[in-house]
Motif scaffolding. Structure first.
Motif, mmCIF file in Angstrom:
data_model
loop_
_atom_site.group_PDB
_atom_site.id
_atom_site.type_symbol
_atom_site.label_atom_id
_atom_site.label_comp_id
_atom_site.label_asym_id
_atom_site.label_seq_id
_atom_site.Cartn_x
_atom_site.Cartn_y
_atom_site.Cartn_z
ATOM 1 N N SER A 99 0.825 -1.200 0.000
ATOM 2 C CA SER A 99 0.000 0.000 0.000
ATOM 3 C C SER A 99 0.864 1.256 0.000
ATOM 4 C CB SER A 99 -0.921 -0.002 1.221
ATOM 5 O OG SER A 99 -1.766 -1.127 1.205
ATOM 6 N N ARG A 100 1.946 1.238 0.751
ATOM 7 C CA ARG A 100 2.850 2.392 0.786
ATOM 8 C C ARG A 100 3.511 2.597 -0.576
ATOM 9 N NH1 ARG A 100 5.420 0.736 4.749
ATOM 10 N NH2 ARG A 100 3.999 1.585 6.298
ATOM 11 N N LEU A 101 3.872 1.499 -1.245
ATOM 12 C CA LEU A 101 4.481 1.600 -2.568
ATOM 13 C C LEU A 101 3.488 2.178 -3.573
ATOM 14 C CD1 LEU A 101 6.915 1.005 -4.378
ATOM 15 C CD2 LEU A 101 5.988 -1.285 -4.747
ATOM 16 N N HIS A 102 2.225 1.743 -3.499
ATOM 17 C CA HIS A 102 1.208 2.302 -4.382
ATOM 18 C C HIS A 102 1.020 3.791 -4.118
ATOM 19 C CE1 HIS A 102 0.135 -1.914 -5.171
ATOM 20 N NE2 HIS A 102 -0.481 -1.462 -6.244
ATOM 21 N N ALA A 103 1.007 4.185 -2.862
ATOM 22 C CA ALA A 103 0.839 5.594 -2.532
ATOM 23 C C ALA A 103 1.983 6.433 -3.094
ATOM 24 C CB ALA A 103 0.739 5.775 -1.017
ATOM 25 N N ILE A 128 -5.848 12.501 -4.583
ATOM 26 C CA ILE A 128 -6.816 11.837 -3.705
ATOM 27 C C ILE A 128 -6.565 10.327 -3.695
ATOM 28 C CG2 ILE A 128 -9.270 11.319 -3.393
ATOM 29 C CD1 ILE A 128 -9.878 14.096 -4.511
ATOM 30 N N ALA A 129 -6.273 9.753 -4.866
ATOM 31 C CA ALA A 129 -5.974 8.317 -4.938
ATOM 32 C C ALA A 129 -4.732 7.978 -4.122
ATOM 33 C CB ALA A 129 -5.779 7.903 -6.393
ATOM 34 N N ALA A 130 -3.721 8.846 -4.133
ATOM 35 C CA ALA A 130 -2.510 8.597 -3.351
ATOM 36 C C ALA A 130 -2.811 8.594 -1.860
ATOM 37 C CB ALA A 130 -1.455 9.652 -3.677
ATOM 38 N N GLU A 135 -3.113 4.550 1.114
ATOM 39 C CA GLU A 135 -2.559 4.165 2.411
ATOM 40 C C GLU A 135 -3.496 3.246 3.176
ATOM 41 O OE1 GLU A 135 0.221 4.504 3.824
ATOM 42 O OE2 GLU A 135 1.286 5.913 2.555
ATOM 43 N N ASN A 136 -4.775 3.277 2.849
ATOM 44 C CA ASN A 136 -5.758 2.405 3.500
ATOM 45 C C ASN A 136 -5.752 1.056 2.810
ATOM 46 O OD1 ASN A 136 -7.875 1.246 4.848
ATOM 47 N ND2 ASN A 136 -9.440 2.617 4.049
ATOM 48 N N THR A 137 -5.301 0.007 3.524
ATOM 49 C CA THR A 137 -5.195 -1.323 2.912
ATOM 50 C C THR A 137 -6.557 -1.952 2.617
ATOM 51 O OG1 THR A 137 -5.062 -2.314 5.117
ATOM 52 C CG2 THR A 137 -2.994 -1.759 4.027
ATOM 53 N N ASP A 138 -7.643 -1.409 3.186
ATOM 54 C CA ASP A 138 -8.966 -1.977 2.954
ATOM 55 C C ASP A 138 -9.606 -1.443 1.681
ATOM 56 O OD1 ASP A 138 -8.799 -3.455 5.283
ATOM 57 O OD2 ASP A 138 -9.609 -1.825 6.498
ATOM 58 N N ALA A 139 -9.039 -0.417 1.071
ATOM 59 C CA ALA A 139 -9.601 0.185 -0.134
ATOM 60 C C ALA A 139 -8.499 0.289 -1.179
ATOM 61 C CB ALA A 139 -10.201 1.554 0.175
ATOM 62 N N ARG A 140 -8.297 -0.787 -1.926
ATOM 63 C CA ARG A 140 -7.216 -0.804 -2.913
ATOM 64 C C ARG A 140 -7.714 -0.500 -4.314
ATOM 65 N NH1 ARG A 140 -3.974 -6.357 -1.559
ATOM 66 N NH2 ARG A 140 -3.839 -6.130 0.689
ATOM 67 N N PHE A 144 -14.867 -5.738 10.565
ATOM 68 C CA PHE A 144 -13.860 -4.751 10.930
ATOM 69 C C PHE A 144 -12.831 -4.472 9.838
ATOM 70 C CE2 PHE A 144 -15.152 -7.041 14.817
ATOM 71 C CZ PHE A 144 -15.728 -5.988 15.501
ATOM 72 N N GLY A 145 -12.848 -5.237 8.745
ATOM 73 C CA GLY A 145 -11.905 -4.986 7.668
ATOM 74 C C GLY A 145 -10.717 -5.933 7.682
ATOM 75 N N GLN A 146 -9.967 -5.900 6.571
ATOM 76 C CA GLN A 146 -8.841 -6.820 6.392
ATOM 77 C C GLN A 146 -7.715 -6.551 7.379
ATOM 78 O OE1 GLN A 146 -8.755 -9.410 4.091
ATOM 79 N NE2 GLN A 146 -6.920 -10.000 5.210
ATOM 80 N N THR A 147 -7.484 -5.285 7.702
ATOM 81 C CA THR A 147 -6.391 -4.961 8.626
ATOM 82 C C THR A 147 -6.642 -5.546 10.007
ATOM 83 O OG1 THR A 147 -5.950 -2.908 7.413
ATOM 84 C CG2 THR A 147 -5.052 -3.085 9.635
#
Length: 311
Positions: free
Chosen positions: A8-12, A50-52, A56-61, A209-212
């Protein structure tokens, strides 16, 4: 979980670089006096930014990837009519964007579906037959690295003995380890017990509660069990919420001690979303004349019994 956070950090970071490229393009238009072309690029810069932030949220890729893909398509569509002879240099951007941001099947379908738009609607950059041939060659070439990567990933999954989410023994490796432990118990005339554990909170953790939160629960459970079991014990994941702890050279008394120690430690480990970790644990001992296959079937049956709701 750490790999997912790093991804997620790499995508951001990648999306942030894309936003900087679009911002630089808007600045270039301003310096060159192309004022009507500044607003569309500025809006696309805002979308990618906004996408960046969302990446950071791993539940919304998926949503950030869709925003970046749409922004890239619109940027090419807006800029292509002004590129004249240099438009062929940008022909590979749409298929590469789709390949990087979408699953392989969806990327190929989208590239073929949108080919008429890139080849006919954006005139005169991509409308020639040679341009069409170049576009489809780029689509094919962009899929080759992804195909190789997916093949290597499948090969790694088939040969890896560890569960990808929890880092403990996967189901096939757990079955092989059980057969080896049964053979060793027979050869050394030792006892063998297995602690079958069910974590009910894992069944609905992702939906509630989500994937995290599910990853945190799974990681914490594995750490607590391994910390409170013996050095030679092997923990494995048989199904989504059922785990086996192989207790070599452990009779009924030893297995009871391990079970009490593990369940007590789990009950003393609070998590923000779940409270304490609730574990249902049952002990299965290897019978004197029992084969490894029969013992494994009995363990599987015990796991199914734990999955049934209590009446």
């Amino acid at each position: 979980m750490p790999e997912r956070l790093a991804s997620s950090r790499l995508h951001a970071i990648a999306y942030t670089c894309g936003a900087l490229v679009l911002a630089s393009l808007a600045t270039w238009h301003y310096l060159m006096g192309h004022y009507p072309r500044i607003l569309p690029i500025s809006l696309l810069t805002l979308m990618v930014s906004i996408a960046a932030l969302m990446a950071e949220n791993t539940d919304a890729r998926r949503l950030p990837a869709y925003l970046v893909l749409i922004s890239g398509y619109l940027a090419i569509a807006v800029e292509a009519p002004y590129l004249a002879t240099s438009g062929a240099l940008w022909m590979g951007v749409p298929p590469i964007l789709a390949t990087l941001l979408l699953p392989s099947g969806a990327a190929l379908f989208l590239n073929v579906l949108l080919a008429p738009m890139w080849l006919l609607l954006i005139n005169p950059v991509l409308s020639t037959p040679a341009g069409g041939m170049q576009y489809f060659m780029l689509v094919i070439l962009s899929m080759l690295p992804l195909g190789w990567y997916m093949q290597q990933t499948r090969l790694l999954k088939t040969t890896d003995q560890l569960d990808t989410q929890s880092g403990i023994l996967a189901r096939d490796a757990l079955s092989e380890r059980l057969i080896a432990e049964v053979a060793r118990a027979r050869a050394l005339n030792q006892s063998l017990s297995v602690l079958v554990m069910h974590i009910p909170q894992l069944d609905m953790a992702n939906e509630q509660f989500g994937q995290t939160a599910q990853d945190t629960l799974l990681t914490t459970f594995c750490q607590v069990v391994q910390r409170n079991s013996r050095l030679g014990d092997a923990l494995g994941r048989h199904s989504h919420s059922v785990f086996w702890l192989l207790l070599a050279d452990a009779g009924e008394a030893g297995a009871l001690i391990v079970r009490e120690r593990v369940t007590h430690a789990l009950a003393e480990t609070p998590l923000p979303e779940f409270g304490t970790i609730k574990a249902q644990a049952r002990i299965c001992r290897l019978a004197d004349d029992e084969s490894a296959e029969r013992f494994e079937q009995r363990l599987i049956s015990r796991g199914f019994n734990l999955l049934e709701p209590e009446t």
